[in-house]
Design a protein around this motif. Structure first.
Motif, PDB file in Angstrom:
ATOM      1  N   ASP A  97      35.640  35.613  45.437  1.00 49.49           N
ATOM      2  CA  ASP A  97      36.512  34.350  46.215  1.00 49.49           C
ATOM      3  C   ASP A  97      37.733  35.211  46.793  1.00 49.49           C
ATOM      4  N   TRP A  98      38.152  34.213  47.636  1.00 44.03           N
ATOM      5  CA  TRP A  98      39.963  34.225  48.280  1.00 44.03           C
ATOM      6  C   TRP A  98      40.503  33.523  47.767  1.00 44.03           C
ATOM      7  N   ILE A  99      41.597  34.199  46.860  1.00 43.03           N
ATOM      8  CA  ILE A  99      42.489  33.407  46.137  1.00 43.03           C
ATOM      9  C   ILE A  99      44.021  33.602  46.264  1.00 43.03           C
ATOM     10  N   GLN A 100      45.468  32.563  46.290  1.00 39.64           N
ATOM     11  CA  GLN A 100      46.143  32.912  46.486  1.00 39.64           C
ATOM     12  C   GLN A 100      46.921  32.513  45.042  1.00 39.64           C
ATOM     13  N   VAL A 101      47.608  33.284  44.471  1.00 35.20           N
ATOM     14  CA  VAL A 101      48.215  32.800  43.312  1.00 35.20           C
ATOM     15  C   VAL A 101      49.570  33.200  43.385  1.00 35.20           C
ATOM     16  N   GLY A 102      50.849  32.277  43.348  1.00 31.56           N
ATOM     17  CA  GLY A 102      51.932  32.865  44.036  1.00 31.56           C
ATOM     18  C   GLY A 102      52.255  33.563  44.951  1.00 31.56           C
ATOM     19  N   ASP A 103      52.828  34.710  44.739  1.00 36.71           N
ATOM     20  CA  ASP A 103      52.547  35.565  46.460  1.00 36.71           C
ATOM     21  C   ASP A 103      51.858  36.481  47.141  1.00 36.71           C
ATOM     22  N   GLN A 104      50.915  36.475  45.670  1.00 40.35           N
ATOM     23  CA  GLN A 104      50.289  37.768  45.495  1.00 40.35           C
ATOM     24  C   GLN A 104      49.136  36.744  46.768  1.00 40.35           C
ATOM     25  N   MET A 105      47.948  37.630  47.621  1.00 46.40           N
ATOM     26  CA  MET A 105      46.705  37.291  48.322  1.00 46.40           C
ATOM     27  C   MET A 105      45.485  37.848  48.120  1.00 46.40           C
ATOM     28  N   GLY A 106      44.161  37.485  48.103  1.00 43.87           N
ATOM     29  CA  GLY A 106      43.481  38.718  47.888  1.00 43.87           C
ATOM     30  C   GLY A 106      42.111  38.386  47.250  1.00 43.87           C
ATOM     31  N   TYR A 107      40.764  38.848  47.423  1.00 47.63           N
ATOM     32  CA  TYR A 107      40.179  38.997  47.052  1.00 47.63           C
ATOM     33  C   TYR A 107      39.601  38.976  45.142  1.00 47.63           C
ATOM     34  N   VAL A 108      38.990  38.077  44.794  1.00 46.08           N
ATOM     35  CA  VAL A 108      39.230  38.457  43.119  1.00 46.08           C
ATOM     36  C   VAL A 108      37.293  39.445  43.037  1.00 46.08           C
ATOM     37  N   LYS A 109      38.028  40.342  42.709  1.00 44.85           N
ATOM     38  CA  LYS A 109      36.996  41.918  42.594  1.00 44.85           C
ATOM     39  C   LYS A 109      36.312  41.895  41.065  1.00 44.85           C
ATOM     40  N   ASP A 110      37.034  41.374  39.948  1.00 43.20           N
ATOM     41  CA  ASP A 110      36.451  41.252  38.639  1.00 43.20           C
ATOM     42  C   ASP A 110      37.584  40.388  37.519  1.00 43.20           C
ATOM     43  N   ILE A 111      36.309  39.547  36.573  1.00 44.12           N
ATOM     44  CA  ILE A 111      37.234  38.899  35.520  1.00 44.12           C
ATOM     45  C   ILE A 111      36.827  39.442  34.540  1.00 44.12           C
ATOM     46  N   SER A 112      38.177  40.055  33.856  1.00 38.10           N
ATOM     47  CA  SER A 112      38.012  39.917  32.488  1.00 38.10           C
ATOM     48  C   SER A 112      38.561  39.135  31.466  1.00 38.10           C
ATOM     49  N   VAL A 113      38.243  39.936  29.871  1.00 40.03           N
ATOM     50  CA  VAL A 113      38.622  38.209  28.718  1.00 40.03           C
ATOM     51  C   VAL A 113      40.380  38.814  28.748  1.00 40.03           C
ATOM     52  N   ARG A 114      40.801  39.855  29.450  1.00 43.88           N
ATOM     53  CA  ARG A 114      42.184  39.472  29.239  1.00 43.88           C
ATOM     54  C   ARG A 114      42.532  39.045  30.573  1.00 43.88           C
ATOM     55  N   ALA A 115      42.604  39.535  31.870  1.00 39.25           N
ATOM     56  CA  ALA A 115      43.021  39.851  33.544  1.00 39.25           C
ATOM     57  C   ALA A 115      42.166  39.924  33.676  1.00 39.25           C
ATOM     58  N   THR A 116      42.521  39.391  35.731  1.00 36.43           N
ATOM     59  CA  THR A 116      41.847  39.711  36.865  1.00 36.43           C
ATOM     60  C   THR A 116      41.944  40.083  37.698  1.00 36.43           C
ATOM     61  N   ILE A 121      41.856  41.331  41.314  1.00 37.59           N
ATOM     62  CA  ILE A 121      42.044  41.436  42.693  1.00 37.59           C
ATOM     63  C   ILE A 121      42.864  42.583  43.797  1.00 37.59           C
ATOM     64  N   GLU A 122      42.104  42.428  44.703  1.00 36.40           N
ATOM     65  CA  GLU A 122      42.156  43.213  45.326  1.00 36.40           C
ATOM     66  C   GLU A 122      42.667  42.266  47.042  1.00 36.40           C
ATOM     67  N   THR A 123      44.009  43.059  47.266  1.00 36.45           N
ATOM     68  CA  THR A 123      45.014  42.324  48.424  1.00 36.45           C
ATOM     69  C   THR A 123      44.498  42.725  49.329  1.00 36.45           C
ATOM     70  N   PHE A 124      45.004  42.101  50.712  1.00 35.37           N
ATOM     71  CA  PHE A 124      44.561  42.975  52.362  1.00 35.37           C
ATOM     72  C   PHE A 124      45.167  44.030  52.568  1.00 35.37           C
ATOM     73  N   ASP A 125      46.149  44.516  52.135  1.00 37.54           N
ATOM     74  CA  ASP A 125      46.444  45.891  51.894  1.00 37.54           C
ATOM     75  C   ASP A 125      45.752  46.762  51.298  1.00 37.54           C
ATOM     76  N   ARG A 126      44.725  46.909  50.665  1.00 42.35           N
ATOM     77  CA  ARG A 126      43.878  47.427  50.075  1.00 42.35           C
ATOM     78  C   ARG A 126      44.628  47.925  48.607  1.00 42.35           C
ATOM     79  N   THR A 127      45.598  47.023  48.118  1.00 41.78           N
ATOM     80  CA  THR A 127      45.655  47.181  46.755  1.00 41.78           C
ATOM     81  C   THR A 127      45.523  46.215  45.810  1.00 41.78           C
TER      82      THR A 127
END
Length: 822
Positions: free
Chosen positions: A618-637, A639-645
């Protein structure tokens, strides 16, 4: 040499002891307490008398250790039965209070179970008592043997520096030489020896020729083979060189064995020479091994040397280590000769002192070499690679310790502490040989890893060589303990204590239980991974479940499998977790206070997997961060931004904060392209052009149809917007760019102007500029006059004051600008 032979015998005895202890393990019902009582009485008598030898005590200890193992097994078996009966009693409920009656059948069953419980507890108590008694006897035997060995090592014997002992030693040597000569002469002159040697001459000559070939040419053949292999192959060359280098030990050793066999077959030697020939392959094998280890540790080749110091130092180290091997052979020969001819302590002290002094001197020189160790090409200021530098630093520390031991050992031997001196010198030599062997094997592990993977350990960054090195260190610890005075029984005792385990909350936990827990857990984990792979690759792709649902199912199955594997592993070990309730209660407080953030993120991760407001991809935006969801674990998620970070976002922020999901459920999305046209343009024409651009684009949906919105009249232009629904919102940047290009092209072709912001500059009181110019000219004219006249400066200041007082310059923007050019 003698120490190495004793080490091999000790390891063999260790294996025999372990196998014997395992073989003596019988069923609990087969315990013979009468035999045990006889053994216990015999052991107590031997301990009370204090006359039994160490060998007798060791034999007695081994027998008692077998009984102790069986008593421990009996306790475990019987306790399991007792626990079962107690559970049956608990199932019947509590005993009725006094005055209350219980059903006859339940009362009868309770009485029967109580009788069985009392009957089963009796063997448990007997086994516990016998186990305690056996364990105490083993401790007493160990203390007696340790005390005797300590006293023997610290015993003060005759000093080898006393001249009165030299004549005794010389007489003993002359006597041994005479006996050796007489035996050899008797063998040559006995009847029938001539005919016998003629009959055996072909065999003896063949063995002697084989001896010359193997001992003289064998090392050269190995050297040629290593060079050929080095030229022909690069991958795995270290492994093959190591294997071929072993021929430097094997081939000459076979030659020595052939020589000893030839001499013994000839029948021309006596009993003393026979005994020496039996041990000759062992002595020569030790010398060859020491020389081979020196070649491997301080090799001429920088890639082979396990301690890559400068070449000159390596040559010195090879020389010293080789001489140490020869000194060990000499010490073994003198020790055998002393046992055969029963030398006294004075002769032994005098004969051993030169060898001790020689070995101490060689150790001292080797210690100096290690203390001053520097890497090849290292001038002292620049550090080599981390691993090499650490190894060299350890070598310097070891070199300093060797220097101290090499100085102390001859002094102690000269005083008369020969046993303590031998411990310091020869145990140190054995330790160095053991450590050197470990380093060579570790290098071989790295070469083998490179052979099978095609990468070096540094390139692969794999944990396998590290784990193998750790296992190697663990395997070297028992021989190291044996070298420094530990007994085989000490090692078996450590293993017995290790296997007995410890008690936690009334439950005895043994390391074997942990091993079973680990095996069951990893088996369950492997099965879970296999099922996850089958679902992810074979089953779920054939269903109509979206990718997010598939990932949630696979992840949920993984967590369930891990938790189930852990519970199954604990249950299979028979651990009673109810006794750990208080510990769990205390940990819950820690979780509540110190780990609340982690628990919050964990619960949020479970909610994300169940509700699935976001999914992988999914393409999501959380606050100032925008990118694609790469992995969802039990502690954190992640995402890969458009800057490839990669950005790691705690799951609690996704549950409690505002999250924009641009592709939830589908990839449809709206695009808005804004544009402004100059006043006076045909708005209907502008609308038609923009609508055509939107309709012609392949990514724009026709249902709902695109729409052109006349937004209004701005400060500088009339504002329009293209609003359309895209098939895939992920391409919104490319589509907006393409539409802007087409807008610019079609507006230019239609003569429609896209205005830009315009500004007019208005000057108030422009006459002040002319006054300022006149003042500047007047100041320039006065500057040419003599400096004594101050009037020009005053006139200039007055003119500038008039400029500031009489007028100013303003810049008006906005609606006053009009439509004029800049």
């Amino acid at each position: 040499m003698a120490l190495l032979r004793q080490l091999c015998l000790a390891l063999t005895f260790l294996l025999i002891t372990v196998c014997a202890s395992l073989a003596q393990t019988e069923a609990p019902g087969a315990l013979d307490y009468e035999r045990w009582e006889s053994t216990a009485v015999r052991a107590e008598t031997a301990l009370a008398d204090g006359e039994a030898s160490n060998k007798s005590l060791e034999t007695l200890r081994t027998e008692i250790a077998g009984y102790r193992q069986r008593f421990q097994s009996a306790q475990s078996e019987q306790k399991a039965r007792v626990a079962t009966l107690q559970a049956q009693l608990d199932a019947l409920g509590p005993v009725p209070e006094e005055g209350s009656r219980e059903a006859p059948d339940i009362a009868a069953r309770r009485k029967e179970l109580n009788d069985q419980l009392a009957q089963q507890r009796a063997p448990v108590l007997a086994a516990e008592e016998a186990y305690t008694r056996a364990d105490g006897m083993i401790r007493e035997i160990d203390n007696v043997i340790r005390t005797r060995k300590a006293e023997e090592m610290l015993a003060l014997g005759p000093s080898p520096l006393l001249p009165s002992y030299w004549s005794v030693a010389l007489q003993d040597l002359v006597r041994s030489a005479g006996l050796l000569a007489s035996e050899t002469s008797a063998a040559w002159t006995k009847e029938g020896s001539g005919a016998d040697i003629v009959a055996k001459l072909p065999t003896v000559l063949t063995l002697l020729v084989l001896t010359m070939l193997l001992t003289l040419r064998g090392p050269h053949w190995v050297h040629v083979g290593v060079n050929v292999l080095r030229r022909r192959t690069r991958r795995g060359s270290g492994v093959w060189q190591f294997v071929l280098s072993l021929g430097q030990i094997v081939l000459p050793l076979l030659g020595v064995y052939a020589f000893a066999t030839a001499v013994r077959i000839s029948g021309l030697v006596g009993d003393r020479v026979e005994l020496m020939l039996e041990r000759l392959p062992i002595w020569i094998g030790v010398a060859l091994f020491v020389r081979w280890l020196a070649e491997q540790s301080f090799s001429r080749d920088d890639d082979v040397a396990t301690l890559p110091i400068v070449r000159r130092r390596r040559a010195q180290a090879r020389y010293y280590v080789t001489l140490i091997g020869l000194a060990l052979v000499l010490k073994g020969a003198l020790a055998l000769l002393g046992r055969i001819d029963a030398y006294g302590p004075e002769t032994a002290a005098v004969l051993n002192f030169p060898i001790t002094l020689l070995c101490a001197l060689l150790l001292f020189r080797l210690g100096q070499t290690l203390r001053d160790a520097r890497a090849q090409g290292d001038s002292g200021g620049e550090e080599p690679q981390d691993a090499i530098y650490f190894r060299l630093r350890v070598a310097r520390i070891v070199g300093q310790l060797i220097l101290l031991l090499a100085i102390a050992a001859p002094v102690l031997a000269a005083i008369g502490y020969a046993n303590l001196s031998d411990v310091l010198v020869f145990q140190t030599i054995a330790t160095l040989l053991l450590v050197g062997t470990g380093l060579v094997i570790q290098r071989f592990i790295g070469d083998a890893f490179q052979l099978f993977t095609g990468k070096t350990v540094q390139e692969a960054q794999s944990l396998i060589p590290v784990l193998l090195g750790f296992i190697l260190v663990l395997l070297l610890l028992p021989p190291l303990a044996l070298i420094w005075g530990a007994r085989v029984a000490d090692l078996t005792e450590v293993w017995a204590r290790f296997g007995a385990g410890f008690t936690v909350g009334g439950t005895r936990i043994a390391p074997t239980d942990f091993l079973g827990v680990i095996l069951v857990f990893f088996a369950g984990y492997a099965v879970t991974r296999l099922i996850q792979g089958a679902l992810r690759n074979s089953v779920l792709p054939k269903t109509r479940i979206d990718i997010g649902g598939r990932n949630a199912i696979v992840a949920g199955l993984g967590y369930t499998g891990v938790i189930g594997s852990a519970l199954l592993a604990i249950s299979s070990a028979g651990l009673d977790l109810t006794s750990l309730a208080f510990v769990a209660g205390g940990l819950s407080l820690g979780v509540g206070f110190g780990l609340q953030t982690i628990v919050q993120n964990f619960v949020s991760g479970i909610i994300l997997l169940i509700e699935r407001p976001i999914s992988e991809g999914d393409w999501i935006q959380v606050g100032d961060q925008m990118g694609y969801v790469k992995d969802i674990s039990v502690r954190a998620t992640r995402i890969e931004t458009f800057d490839r970070t990669d950005v790691i976002i705690p799951n609690a922020d996704l549950i409690t904060g505002n999250v924009t999901n641009y592709t939830r459920g589908n990839s449809l999305g709206r695009i808005i392209v804004s544009v402004g046209v100059a006043y006076g343009s045909d708005t209907r024409q502008v609308e038609s052009i923009l609508l055509g651009i939107a309709r012609e684009h392949p990514q724009v949906m026709m249902n709902p149809a695109p729409y052109v919105y006349f937004k209004g009249f701005g400060e500088n232009a009339m504002e329009f917007e293209i609003r359309a629904i895209l098939v895939d919102i992920n391409h919104v940047i490319n589509i907006r760019t393409e539409m802007n290009h087409q807008i610019a092209e079609r507006f230019k072709a239609a003569g429609i102007q896209i205005p830009f912001a315009q500004r007019d500059i208005w000057l108030r009181n422009p006459e002040t500029l002319h006054s300022a110019d006149a003042a500047d000219r007047h100041h320039s004219a006065l500057a040419a006059k003599p400096p004594s006249t101050p009037q020009p400066t005053q006139d200039k200041d007055a003119a500038r004051g008039a400029l500031h007082d009489e007028g100013d310059v303003t810049n008006d923007t906005g609606a006053d600008a009009g439509d004029g050019d800049r």
